[in-house]
Design a protein around this motif. Structure first.
Motif, mmCIF file in Angstrom:
data_model
loop_
_atom_site.group_PDB
_atom_site.id
_atom_site.type_symbol
_atom_site.label_atom_id
_atom_site.label_comp_id
_atom_site.label_asym_id
_atom_site.label_seq_id
_atom_site.Cartn_x
_atom_site.Cartn_y
_atom_site.Cartn_z
ATOM 1 N N ALA A 27 0.755 -1.174 0.000
ATOM 2 C CA ALA A 27 0.049 0.102 0.002
ATOM 3 C C ALA A 27 0.814 1.197 0.045
ATOM 4 N N GLY A 28 0.510 2.224 -0.595
ATOM 5 C CA GLY A 28 1.180 3.429 -0.701
ATOM 6 C C GLY A 28 0.554 4.731 -1.383
ATOM 7 N N ALA A 29 1.202 5.485 -2.139
ATOM 8 C CA ALA A 29 0.653 6.596 -2.863
ATOM 9 C C ALA A 29 1.371 6.690 -4.313
ATOM 10 N N ASN A 30 0.757 7.478 -4.994
ATOM 11 C CA ASN A 30 1.475 7.887 -6.399
ATOM 12 C C ASN A 30 1.235 9.186 -6.723
ATOM 13 N N TYR A 31 2.130 9.814 -7.419
ATOM 14 C CA TYR A 31 2.076 11.124 -8.123
ATOM 15 C C TYR A 31 2.028 11.042 -9.377
ATOM 16 N N THR A 32 1.100 11.440 -10.149
ATOM 17 C CA THR A 32 0.866 11.421 -11.573
ATOM 18 C C THR A 32 0.851 12.571 -12.383
ATOM 19 N N PHE A 33 1.401 12.623 -13.441
ATOM 20 C CA PHE A 33 1.135 13.965 -14.262
ATOM 21 C C PHE A 33 1.016 13.647 -15.603
ATOM 22 N N ALA A 34 0.507 14.651 -16.446
ATOM 23 C CA ALA A 34 0.351 14.392 -17.889
ATOM 24 C C ALA A 34 1.769 14.401 -18.628
ATOM 25 N N GLU A 35 1.518 13.684 -20.081
ATOM 26 C CA GLU A 35 2.877 13.592 -20.543
ATOM 27 C C GLU A 35 3.593 14.905 -20.878
ATOM 28 N N GLY A 36 4.836 14.887 -20.666
ATOM 29 C CA GLY A 36 5.467 16.349 -20.997
ATOM 30 C C GLY A 36 5.424 17.227 -19.929
ATOM 31 N N ALA A 37 4.796 16.984 -18.894
ATOM 32 C CA ALA A 37 4.313 18.251 -17.817
ATOM 33 C C ALA A 37 5.519 19.050 -17.224
ATOM 34 N N TYR A 38 6.841 18.119 -17.042
ATOM 35 C CA TYR A 38 8.117 18.710 -16.791
ATOM 36 C C TYR A 38 9.145 18.889 -17.904
ATOM 37 N N PHE A 39 8.482 19.069 -18.960
ATOM 38 C CA PHE A 39 9.581 19.492 -20.188
ATOM 39 C C PHE A 39 8.935 20.456 -21.126
ATOM 40 N N GLY A 40 8.304 21.502 -20.437
ATOM 41 C CA GLY A 40 7.533 22.887 -21.160
ATOM 42 C C GLY A 40 6.182 22.757 -21.625
ATOM 43 N N LYS A 41 5.537 21.699 -21.181
ATOM 44 C CA LYS A 41 4.211 21.267 -21.449
ATOM 45 C C LYS A 41 3.129 22.713 -21.229
ATOM 46 N N TYR A 49 0.992 20.418 -14.123
ATOM 47 C CA TYR A 49 1.250 19.519 -13.077
ATOM 48 C C TYR A 49 0.747 20.233 -11.834
ATOM 49 N N SER A 50 0.681 19.646 -10.750
ATOM 50 C CA SER A 50 0.126 20.483 -9.528
ATOM 51 C C SER A 50 0.717 19.533 -8.193
ATOM 52 N N SER A 51 0.859 20.285 -7.044
ATOM 53 C CA SER A 51 0.909 19.449 -5.716
ATOM 54 C C SER A 51 -0.052 18.801 -5.498
ATOM 55 N N LEU A 52 -1.219 18.812 -5.847
ATOM 56 C CA LEU A 52 -2.394 18.142 -5.510
ATOM 57 C C LEU A 52 -2.557 16.873 -6.007
ATOM 58 N N SER A 53 -1.564 16.543 -7.089
ATOM 59 C CA SER A 53 -1.613 15.309 -7.741
ATOM 60 C C SER A 53 -1.219 13.910 -7.154
ATOM 61 N N PHE A 54 -1.528 13.630 -5.973
ATOM 62 C CA PHE A 54 -1.305 12.425 -5.104
ATOM 63 C C PHE A 54 -2.605 11.548 -5.008
ATOM 64 N N ASP A 55 -2.356 10.405 -4.913
ATOM 65 C CA ASP A 55 -3.633 9.368 -4.720
ATOM 66 C C ASP A 55 -3.001 8.346 -3.934
ATOM 67 N N GLU A 56 -3.853 7.205 -3.533
ATOM 68 C CA GLU A 56 -3.634 6.153 -3.059
ATOM 69 C C GLU A 56 -3.204 5.038 -3.949
ATOM 70 N N GLN A 57 -2.339 3.858 -3.696
ATOM 71 C CA GLN A 57 -2.136 2.865 -4.626
ATOM 72 C C GLN A 57 -2.249 1.507 -3.599
ATOM 73 N N GLY A 58 -2.766 0.517 -4.364
ATOM 74 C CA GLY A 58 -2.801 -0.806 -3.715
ATOM 75 C C GLY A 58 -2.261 -1.633 -4.592
ATOM 76 N N VAL A 59 -1.402 -2.802 -4.016
ATOM 77 C CA VAL A 59 -0.569 -3.800 -5.017
ATOM 78 C C VAL A 59 -0.590 -5.015 -4.543
ATOM 79 N N ALA A 60 -0.877 -6.066 -5.381
ATOM 80 C CA ALA A 60 -0.827 -7.461 -4.991
ATOM 81 C C ALA A 60 0.018 -8.060 -5.938
ATOM 82 N N MET A 61 1.340 -8.973 -5.586
ATOM 83 C CA MET A 61 2.188 -9.306 -6.614
ATOM 84 C C MET A 61 2.660 -10.492 -6.070
ATOM 85 N N LEU A 62 2.710 -11.531 -6.924
ATOM 86 C CA LEU A 62 3.353 -12.996 -6.874
ATOM 87 C C LEU A 62 4.962 -12.637 -7.414
ATOM 88 N N ARG A 63 5.897 -13.007 -6.487
ATOM 89 C CA ARG A 63 7.116 -12.780 -6.484
ATOM 90 C C ARG A 63 7.735 -14.251 -6.423
#
Length: 266
Positions: A27-41, A49-63
């Motif tokens: 369990a954790g969090a992710n920070y997502t953005f549109a393509e090219g957001a940090y390269f002059g978009k 992009y915005s500092s508001l762009s956080f959300d929770e994340q859940g993961v289940a993996m077989l390793r």
């Protein structure tokens, strides 16, 4: 297809060497953005992009951890197909006597992800060896590098996509208007990062992962129009599911494959 390959790996390693099969629940969090957001978009003062762009994340993996040196994982991640933007009114256009005011907006859709990851141990730090025969340590910290790829699935469920954070501030006025164009229901991504694993008495107890995901397929197009006081502008965001994530995981050991001796015919 990658699940078939994963099953094949389980069978072959069970024969040729000792390995461990885990279920990693994270369990954790992710920070997502549109393509090219940090390269002059976009054109300043609009930022994709915005500092508001956080959300929770859940993961289940077989390793499958092979001889503690490398592993292969496959599973599911509940993530966000997110985008965000922000705008600060330039000083020459503001009516605020101090500085231009700022407003941001962030939203997204729930997205299913199906990653296939390969990990390789790059460093290890052991604390207090208590069994010199079996090389058992009181605690160990091990660092893996992780690379992989996977499949995105856009569910088209969007919570609050039409609720824009806009209107009059204390002095300035900032308005956003967006619409959403569905491009693809399925897309691909590549992923890379590091995982730190904590062991006690040679048993893995916790793991912490930090990844960067780069979407390869335009899942959504989001044309955005914006107004700040008397000024206007527009741009189009390309949303691919790119972003950063950090998750804390609990590994559950499902099975240990013991060493097997393969005998040839005489």
């Amino acid at each position: 297809m990658f699940l078939t390959y994963f099953a094949w790996m389980v069978l072959t390693t069970a024969v040729h060497g000792q390995s461990k099969l885990y279920l990693d629940l994270k369990a954790g969090a992710n920070y997502t953005f549109a393509e090219g957001a940090y390269f002059g978009k976009g054109t300043r003062p609009f930022k994709a992009y915005s500092s508001l762009s956080f959300d929770e994340q859940g993961v289940a993996m077989l390793r499958l951890q092979v001889r503690e040196n490398w592993g292969i994982s496959a599973g599911y991640s509940g993530s966000t197909l997110g985008w965000a933007y922000s705008l600060k009114v330039p000083d020459k256009y503001t009516v605020n006597p101090f500085e231009g005011e700022r407003r941001g907006h962030s939203t997204g859709r729930y997205m299913h992800q199906f990653p296939l990851l390969f990990s390789k141990r790059i460093s290890e730090y052991n604390i207090k060896e208590i069994d010199t025969v079996r090389h058992t340590y009181l605690a160990s910290f091990r660092l893996d590098i992780v690379l992989g790829s996977g499949l995105n699935w856009n569910t088209r469920n969007c919570s609050g996509c039409g609720q824009l954070n806009s209107g009059s501030l204390a002095y300035d006025t900032i308005d956003f208007s967006q619409r959403i164009i569905n491009k693809q229901s399925f897309g691909t991504f590549i992923i890379g990062g590091i995982t730190a694993r904590f062991y006690r008495l040679n048993k893995e107890r916790l793991n912490l992962s930090i990844y960067y995901t780069q979407g390869l397929t335009d899942m959504l197009l989001v044309p955005v129009e914006y107004r700040y006081n008397s000024q206007r502008g527009s741009t189009t965001l390309h949303v691919r599911g790119s972003g950063f994530s950090a998750t804390l995981g609990v590994p559950i050991r499902l099975k240990t494959f013991k060493n097997a001796v393969v005998r040839g015919g005489g």
